[in-house]
Design a protein around this motif. Structure first.
Motif, PDB file in Angstrom:
ATOM      1  N   PRO A   2     -60.294 -33.466  61.315  1.00 42.76           N
ATOM      2  CA  PRO A   2     -60.034 -32.127  60.772  1.00 42.76           C
ATOM      3  C   PRO A   2     -58.724 -32.071  59.987  1.00 42.76           C
ATOM      4  O   PRO A   2     -57.739 -32.708  60.360  1.00 42.76           O
ATOM      5  N   SER A   4     -55.582 -30.129  59.059  1.00 44.39           N
ATOM      6  CA  SER A   4     -54.793 -29.028  59.603  1.00 44.39           C
ATOM      7  C   SER A   4     -53.972 -28.311  58.542  1.00 44.39           C
ATOM      8  O   SER A   4     -53.284 -27.342  58.848  1.00 44.39           O
ATOM      9  N   GLY A  34     -62.647 -24.556  62.053  1.00 42.18           N
ATOM     10  CA  GLY A  34     -61.415 -24.485  62.819  1.00 42.18           C
ATOM     11  C   GLY A  34     -61.649 -24.174  64.277  1.00 42.18           C
ATOM     12  O   GLY A  34     -62.778 -23.916  64.705  1.00 42.18           O
ATOM     13  N   ASP A  35     -60.550 -24.166  65.040  1.00 41.86           N
ATOM     14  CA  ASP A  35     -60.621 -23.861  66.472  1.00 41.86           C
ATOM     15  C   ASP A  35     -59.630 -22.770  66.875  1.00 41.86           C
ATOM     16  O   ASP A  35     -59.495 -22.446  68.052  1.00 41.86           O
ATOM     17  N   THR A  36     -58.949 -22.206  65.869  1.00 44.17           N
ATOM     18  CA  THR A  36     -57.920 -21.196  66.122  1.00 44.17           C
ATOM     19  C   THR A  36     -58.031 -20.144  65.026  1.00 44.17           C
ATOM     20  O   THR A  36     -58.081 -20.502  63.839  1.00 44.17           O
ATOM     21  N   GLY A  53     -60.979 -23.168  70.346  1.00 45.10           N
ATOM     22  CA  GLY A  53     -62.398 -23.149  70.077  1.00 45.10           C
ATOM     23  C   GLY A  53     -63.183 -22.080  70.803  1.00 45.10           C
ATOM     24  O   GLY A  53     -64.403 -21.995  70.648  1.00 45.10           O
ATOM     25  N   HIS A  79     -58.431 -21.976  61.406  1.00 48.27           N
ATOM     26  CA  HIS A  79     -57.893 -23.285  61.037  1.00 48.27           C
ATOM     27  C   HIS A  79     -57.938 -24.192  62.265  1.00 48.27           C
ATOM     28  O   HIS A  79     -58.164 -23.728  63.385  1.00 48.27           O
ATOM     29  N   PHE A  80     -57.715 -25.481  62.034  1.00 51.67           N
ATOM     30  CA  PHE A  80     -57.601 -26.416  63.148  1.00 51.67           C
ATOM     31  C   PHE A  80     -56.143 -26.453  63.597  1.00 51.67           C
ATOM     32  O   PHE A  80     -55.254 -26.825  62.827  1.00 51.67           O
ATOM     33  N   ASP A  82     -52.598 -27.212  64.833  1.00 52.54           N
ATOM     34  CA  ASP A  82     -51.688 -28.352  64.918  1.00 52.54           C
ATOM     35  C   ASP A  82     -50.262 -27.819  64.791  1.00 52.54           C
ATOM     36  O   ASP A  82     -49.543 -28.136  63.851  1.00 52.54           O
TER      37      ASP A  82
END
Length: 235
Positions: A2, A4, A34-36, A53, A79-80, A82
Motif C-alpha cells: 500500500p 501511504s 485504505g484502513d484509516t 480497517g 488512506h493507509f 503510516d
C-alpha cells in the motif's frame, strides 16, 4: 505494498451542499483504498471513523456500530495509516493544538493527524439519516444530534486540506472522534483540552474519485450554489 503517500477521497463536500446524498461507493470498495478514514453514509447517515480497517458509524442516537461491506457513502476520505510521532501535548486547547500542528508542518499540503489520549469537554454531532427526495446539506444537517462528554479517552482522527482545495474538501481541519470504549463519538465540534501523542501523516498525492455513474451528480448544475458558504455553515 500500500502507498501511504496517497489520500483517497470519494466525492466532494461540494456535492453534499445541494443534497446529492446518494451512496455512491460501498464500504467494501472504499476499504480497498485504505484502513484509516472518515466519511458519512447515504442520506448523511451518521458519522464514520475507520481505524485499523474497522468502519465505525456513530448514528444519530449516539450508538456506535460497525457497518457492513454493503454500507454506502456519498463522501469519504481514506488512506493507509503510516503515522509518525509529531509531538506530545498536555491539556492543550483545540485552537492551540491546531496552531501547534501547523507550526510543525506545512499548510500547503494534505495531511492526517491521529491523537490518542485524554480529552475534556468533548462535543460531537451526528445527523439523522434522510431519504429521497433529499433536502440541502443545510436543511438535512438541522436534524443533528449533539453528544457531550466531560472526560473521555479516545482517538481524534483529523484531515487537513489546504485552503486552495476548499470546496472539494473543508479548507483547514476536519475532525472526527471515537472513544476507546466505542460508546461515544462523531464529527467533532469542539473539545476543551487534549493530552496525548500527536502523530502526523503527510500526503503528496490526492486521488479524487467522482461518482460518474450517478445521474443526479452528473446532471446537476452547481453554478447557482453558494458552495463555500454552505459548507462552512454546515461544518
Amino acid at each position: 505494498m500500500p502507498k501511504s503517500n496517497i489520500l483517497y477521497q470519494h466525492g466532494t463536500l461540494a456535492l453534499l451542499v445541494p443534497g446529492l446524498l446518494d451512496g455512491t461507493i460501498t464500504m467494501k470498495e472504499l476499504l480497498t483504498h485504505g484502513d484509516t478514514g472518515i466519511g458519512t453514509g447515504e442520506g448523511l447517515d451518521g458519522e464514520l471513523i475507520i481505524l485499523d480497517g474497522k468502519p465505525y458509524q456513530v448514528d444519530s442516537t449516539g450508538e456506535v456500530n460497525i457497518v457492513n461491506d454493503r454500507f454506502t457513502l456519498p463522501f469519504a476520505n481514506i488512506h493507509f495509516g503510516d503515522y509518525q510521532q509529531l509531538v506530545n501535548v498536555d491539556k492543550i486547547s483545540q485552537k492551540d493544538l491546531e496552531d501547534k500542528i501547523l507550526s510543525l508542518t506545512s499548510a500547503n499540503t494534505f495531511f492526517s493527524i491521529e491523537l490518542h489520549g485524554h480529552f475534556t469537554n468533548v462535543r460531537t454531532r451526528a445527523v439523522r439519516k434522510s431519504h429521497k427526495p433529499y433536502k440541502t446539506l443545510a436543511k438535512t444537517a438541522e436534524k443533528q444530534s449533539i453528544f457531550e462528554k466531560a472526560d473521555v479517552t479516545g482517538t481524534l482522527l483529523s484531515y487537513y486540506s489546504p485552503e486552495i482545495f476548499d470546496g472539494a474538501a473543508v479548507g483547514g481541519f476536519h475532525h472526527h472522534f471515537i472513544s476507546d470504549e466505542h460508546d461515544f463519538g462523531g464529527h467533532l465540534l469542539s473539545f476543551g483540552t487534549a493530552s496525548g501523542d500527536v502523530k502526523l501523516q503527510q500526503f503528496d498525492t490526492l486521488e479524487q474519485h467522482l461518482p460518474v455513474k450517478n445521474h443526479s451528480y452528473m446532471d446537476f448544475d452547481f453554478s447557482g450554489e453558494d458552495i463555500l458558504g454552505d459548507i462552512h455553515k454546515a461544518e
